[in-house]
Scaffold this motif. Structure first.
Motif, mmCIF file in Angstrom:
data_model
loop_
_atom_site.group_PDB
_atom_site.id
_atom_site.type_symbol
_atom_site.label_atom_id
_atom_site.label_comp_id
_atom_site.label_asym_id
_atom_site.label_seq_id
_atom_site.Cartn_x
_atom_site.Cartn_y
_atom_site.Cartn_z
ATOM 1 N N ARG A 212 0.649 61.237 41.537
ATOM 2 C CA ARG A 212 -0.959 62.130 41.530
ATOM 3 C C ARG A 212 -2.526 62.710 41.211
ATOM 4 N NH1 ARG A 212 2.279 67.392 43.731
ATOM 5 N NH2 ARG A 212 -0.274 68.466 43.410
ATOM 6 N N PRO A 213 -3.684 62.743 41.988
ATOM 7 C CA PRO A 213 -4.468 62.326 41.182
ATOM 8 C C PRO A 213 -4.801 63.386 39.939
ATOM 9 C CG PRO A 213 -4.916 62.625 43.516
ATOM 10 C CD PRO A 213 -3.935 62.385 43.408
ATOM 11 N N ASP A 214 -3.693 64.767 40.032
ATOM 12 C CA ASP A 214 -3.863 65.371 38.768
ATOM 13 C C ASP A 214 -2.258 65.302 38.033
ATOM 14 O OD1 ASP A 214 -1.568 66.064 40.889
ATOM 15 O OD2 ASP A 214 -2.139 68.179 40.568
ATOM 16 N N MET A 215 -1.809 64.693 38.309
ATOM 17 C CA MET A 215 -0.919 64.140 37.070
ATOM 18 C C MET A 215 -1.078 64.253 35.660
ATOM 19 S SD MET A 215 1.137 59.973 36.955
ATOM 20 C CE MET A 215 -0.405 58.789 35.851
ATOM 21 N N GLU A 216 0.312 64.317 34.863
ATOM 22 C CA GLU A 216 0.058 64.950 33.646
ATOM 23 C C GLU A 216 1.449 64.226 32.514
ATOM 24 O OE1 GLU A 216 -0.677 68.467 31.821
ATOM 25 O OE2 GLU A 216 -0.780 69.246 34.045
ATOM 26 N N ILE A 217 0.529 63.464 31.640
ATOM 27 C CA ILE A 217 2.067 62.727 30.851
ATOM 28 C C ILE A 217 1.829 63.808 29.291
ATOM 29 C CG2 ILE A 217 2.604 60.848 29.612
ATOM 30 C CD1 ILE A 217 1.021 58.846 31.334
ATOM 31 N N ILE A 218 2.851 64.472 29.150
ATOM 32 C CA ILE A 218 3.037 64.696 28.195
ATOM 33 C C ILE A 218 4.098 64.274 27.129
ATOM 34 C CG2 ILE A 218 3.803 66.662 26.730
ATOM 35 C CD1 ILE A 218 3.151 68.229 29.248
ATOM 36 N N THR A 219 3.897 63.996 25.822
ATOM 37 C CA THR A 219 4.968 63.309 24.899
ATOM 38 C C THR A 219 4.887 63.767 23.734
ATOM 39 O OG1 THR A 219 3.220 61.390 24.011
ATOM 40 C CG2 THR A 219 4.308 61.496 25.974
ATOM 41 N N LYS B 7 14.077 65.387 19.396
ATOM 42 C CA LYS B 7 13.944 64.429 19.536
ATOM 43 C C LYS B 7 12.639 64.265 20.589
ATOM 44 C CE LYS B 7 17.642 64.947 22.352
ATOM 45 N NZ LYS B 7 18.075 64.211 23.273
ATOM 46 N N ASP B 8 12.383 63.258 19.955
ATOM 47 C CA ASP B 8 10.729 62.465 21.262
ATOM 48 C C ASP B 8 11.625 62.817 22.446
ATOM 49 O OD1 ASP B 8 10.408 61.846 18.334
ATOM 50 O OD2 ASP B 8 10.330 59.438 18.474
ATOM 51 N N PHE B 9 10.267 62.395 23.373
ATOM 52 C CA PHE B 9 10.167 62.822 24.517
ATOM 53 C C PHE B 9 9.263 63.127 25.467
ATOM 54 C CE2 PHE B 9 8.637 66.749 23.743
ATOM 55 C CZ PHE B 9 7.661 66.988 24.987
ATOM 56 N N THR B 10 9.120 62.562 26.370
ATOM 57 C CA THR B 10 7.795 61.775 27.419
ATOM 58 C C THR B 10 8.154 62.770 29.039
ATOM 59 O OG1 THR B 10 7.461 60.160 26.143
ATOM 60 C CG2 THR B 10 6.562 60.512 28.830
ATOM 61 N N VAL B 11 7.237 63.208 29.359
ATOM 62 C CA VAL B 11 6.993 64.712 30.671
ATOM 63 C C VAL B 11 6.079 64.102 31.213
ATOM 64 C CG1 VAL B 11 7.562 66.626 31.360
ATOM 65 C CG2 VAL B 11 8.882 66.128 29.537
ATOM 66 N N VAL B 12 6.213 63.424 32.746
ATOM 67 C CA VAL B 12 5.448 62.742 33.727
ATOM 68 C C VAL B 12 5.300 64.424 34.522
ATOM 69 C CG1 VAL B 12 5.135 61.677 35.055
ATOM 70 C CG2 VAL B 12 5.873 61.108 33.436
ATOM 71 N N GLU C 146 5.959 61.846 20.324
ATOM 72 C CA GLU C 146 6.430 61.272 18.776
ATOM 73 C C GLU C 146 6.236 61.377 17.603
ATOM 74 O OE1 GLU C 146 4.564 57.654 19.895
ATOM 75 O OE2 GLU C 146 4.818 57.659 21.983
ATOM 76 N N GLY C 147 7.188 62.102 16.937
ATOM 77 C CA GLY C 147 7.437 61.776 15.520
ATOM 78 C C GLY C 147 6.544 63.537 14.967
ATOM 79 N N GLY C 148 6.982 64.741 16.545
ATOM 80 C CA GLY C 148 6.215 65.849 15.690
ATOM 81 C C GLY C 148 4.649 65.598 16.314
ATOM 82 N N LYS C 149 4.164 64.541 16.325
ATOM 83 C CA LYS C 149 3.189 65.143 17.559
ATOM 84 C C LYS C 149 3.395 64.989 18.673
ATOM 85 C CE LYS C 149 -1.366 63.110 17.712
ATOM 86 N NZ LYS C 149 -2.462 61.924 17.311
ATOM 87 N N VAL C 150 2.537 66.269 19.530
ATOM 88 C CA VAL C 150 2.502 66.605 20.885
ATOM 89 C C VAL C 150 1.101 65.842 21.109
ATOM 90 C CG1 VAL C 150 2.851 67.461 23.046
ATOM 91 C CG2 VAL C 150 4.446 68.017 20.639
ATOM 92 N N SER C 151 1.108 65.154 22.533
ATOM 93 C CA SER C 151 0.304 64.524 22.636
ATOM 94 C C SER C 151 0.037 64.690 25.158
ATOM 95 C CB SER C 151 -0.257 63.078 22.460
ATOM 96 O OG SER C 151 0.762 61.463 22.915
ATOM 97 N N ARG C 152 -1.149 65.392 25.338
ATOM 98 C CA ARG C 152 -1.234 65.290 26.662
ATOM 99 C C ARG C 152 -2.124 64.704 26.816
ATOM 100 N NH1 ARG C 152 -3.313 70.446 28.844
ATOM 101 N NH2 ARG C 152 -3.439 69.904 31.007
ATOM 102 N N TYR C 153 -2.103 63.931 28.175
ATOM 103 C CA TYR C 153 -2.450 63.086 28.726
ATOM 104 C C TYR C 153 -3.115 63.244 30.365
ATOM 105 C CZ TYR C 153 -4.801 58.850 31.778
ATOM 106 O OH TYR C 153 -5.887 58.338 32.221
ATOM 107 N N VAL C 154 -4.021 63.269 30.477
ATOM 108 C CA VAL C 154 -4.390 64.469 31.986
ATOM 109 C C VAL C 154 -5.087 62.972 32.886
ATOM 110 C CG1 VAL C 154 -5.399 65.980 33.201
ATOM 111 C CG2 VAL C 154 -4.205 66.532 31.522
#
Length: 103
Positions: free
Chosen positions: A48-55, A38-43, A57-65
């Motif tokens: 906080r300033p060091d927040m990370e978002i990991i998603t 399944k697709d997911f999003t983890v925050v 979608e469709g088998g592709k994992v992306s990370r935003y810092v």
């Protein structure tokens, strides 16, 4: 009677404890979502300033810092303000500017 027979019981207790610890970690860190298709999003560290978002979608994992980007370094213009009412509704109030064309 075997003088070292209690060590077998200690080994069994250690195995049960290790299994319980692994189950607790998987449920607490929500790792089970990452093991499914399944697709997911983890925050991590929200707000906080060091927040990370990991998603995923469709088998592709992306990370935003969230780094050192500030509102002053971004391009654009302010177009209005949003307010959250006591009822939970969010109301958008546009900035005073040219009137919108009539439809």
């Amino acid at each position: 009677m075997d003088p070292l027979g209690f060590l077998i019981n200690l080994f069994d207790v250690a195995l049960v404890f290790a299994l319980a610890l692994m189950i607790a970690l998987v449920s607490n860190l929500r790792i089970a979502d990452m093991l499914t298709a399944k697709d997911f999003t983890v925050v991590k560290n929200p707000g906080r300033p060091d927040m990370e978002i990991i998603t995923r979608e469709g088998g592709k994992v992306s990370r935003y810092v969230a780094g050192d980007a500030t509102a002053s370094s971004r391009q654009g213009q302010r177009v209005g303000t949003a307010y959250r009412l006591d009822s939970g509704e969010i109301v958008y109030v546009p900035e005073a500017g040219p009137p919108l064309p009539a439809r």
